[in-house]
Design a protein around this motif. Structure first.
Motif, short mmCIF file in Angstrom:
data_model
loop_
_atom_site.label_atom_id
_atom_site.label_comp_id
_atom_site.label_asym_id
_atom_site.label_seq_id
_atom_site.Cartn_x
_atom_site.Cartn_y
_atom_site.Cartn_z
N LYS A 125 0.81 -1.23 0.00
CA LYS A 125 0.00 0.00 0.00
C LYS A 125 0.84 1.28 0.00
CE LYS A 125 -0.44 -0.63 4.95
NZ LYS A 125 -1.32 -0.87 6.06
N TRP A 126 2.17 1.14 0.07
CA TRP A 126 3.05 2.31 0.12
C TRP A 126 3.57 2.65 -1.27
CZ3 TRP A 126 3.16 5.12 4.35
CH2 TRP A 126 2.86 4.51 5.57
N LYS A 137 3.06 8.06 0.04
CA LYS A 137 1.61 7.88 0.14
C LYS A 137 1.31 6.46 0.62
CE LYS A 137 0.70 11.07 -3.64
NZ LYS A 137 0.09 11.26 -4.95
N GLN A 138 0.23 6.37 1.38
CA GLN A 138 -0.28 5.07 1.80
C GLN A 138 -1.69 4.94 1.24
OE1 GLN A 138 -1.13 4.54 5.97
NE2 GLN A 138 -0.72 2.34 5.84
N SER A 139 -1.90 3.96 0.37
CA SER A 139 -3.19 3.77 -0.30
C SER A 139 -3.66 5.05 -0.99
CB SER A 139 -4.24 3.26 0.69
OG SER A 139 -3.82 2.06 1.29
#
Length: 163
Positions: A125-126, A137-139
Motif C-alpha cells: 500500500k506504500w 503515500k499510503q493507499s
C-alpha cells in the motif's frame, strides 16, 4: 616531629570519613533506582544494531545504519499542517536507484520498495514518488513529504494532487 604525626592523623581521618560517606551514598542510590543495574546501549537487535543509539539494520546496505544520518527525511504532512509532534520517515536508496528502503516512525525494520517506473517506488500500500521532491503515500493518501517540499510551500493542506 609532632606536627607531621598530627598532620598524618588528620589526613587519615578525612580520608576515612570520605570513604564512609561515599559508601552510604552508594547504598542510597541503589535502593532508589532498584536492584537491577541499567546499562545503556545493550538493546541490540538480531543483527547487532544498537536501537537506542538510532541504528537500524539495512537490507540494502547490509549493515547497521542510522537513517537519521544516512537517509532522506520525510516529514509528516499532519506535523506540517497542525504543528503536531515531529514524526519523520526516512528513505535510503541503493546505488542503482532500483530499490528504496523505507523507515517509518516507531518501527525498527525497513520496508524494501521496488522501482515501478520512473521516479516511483512501491511496496504493498506504500508508494514513494521522487519526481519533484519526495512524497510518500499510503493507499493513495499523502502522509509524508520531503523537507524541500515544505520549504517551497508545495504542501497546502487541500486534497488536490500536488504536481
Amino acid at each position: 616531629m609532632k606536627k607531621p604525626l598530627i598532620l598524618l592523623a588528620f589526613s587519615l581521618s578525612l580520608f576515612s570519613c570520605d570513604y564512609i560517606l561515599k559508601k552510604q551514598d552508594k547504598g542510597a542510590d541503589t535502593d532508589s533506582i532498584g536492584k537491577e543495574n541499567v546499562v545503556m546501549g545493550t538493546d541490540k537487535d538480531k543483527n547487532g544494531c544498537v536501537l537506542s543509539a538510532g541504528y537500524r539494520w539495512s537490507v540494502l546496505k547490509n549493515d547497521c545504519i542510522r537513517p537519521l544520518e544516512d537517509g532522506y527525511r520525510l516529514n509528516s504532512v499532519q506535523q506540517v499542517e497542525d504543528e503536531s509532534p515531529v514524526k519523520s520517515a526516512f528513505v535510503i536508496f541503493d546505488e542503482d536507484k532500483k530499490h528504496a528502503e523505507l523507515y517509518l516512525p516507531d518501527t525498527n525494520a525497513g520496508i524494501i520498495m521496488d522501482a515501478d517506473g520512473k521516479n516511483v517506488f512501491r511496496k504493498g500500500k506504500w508508494s514513494l514518488h521522487s519526481d519533484k521532491g519526495y512524497s510518500l503515500k499510503q493507499s493513495g493518501q499523502l502522509l509524508f513529504v520531503g523537507a524541500q517540499a515544505v520549504k517551497e510551500g508545495q504542501v497546502t493542506g487541500d486534497e488536490d494532487e500536488q504536481s
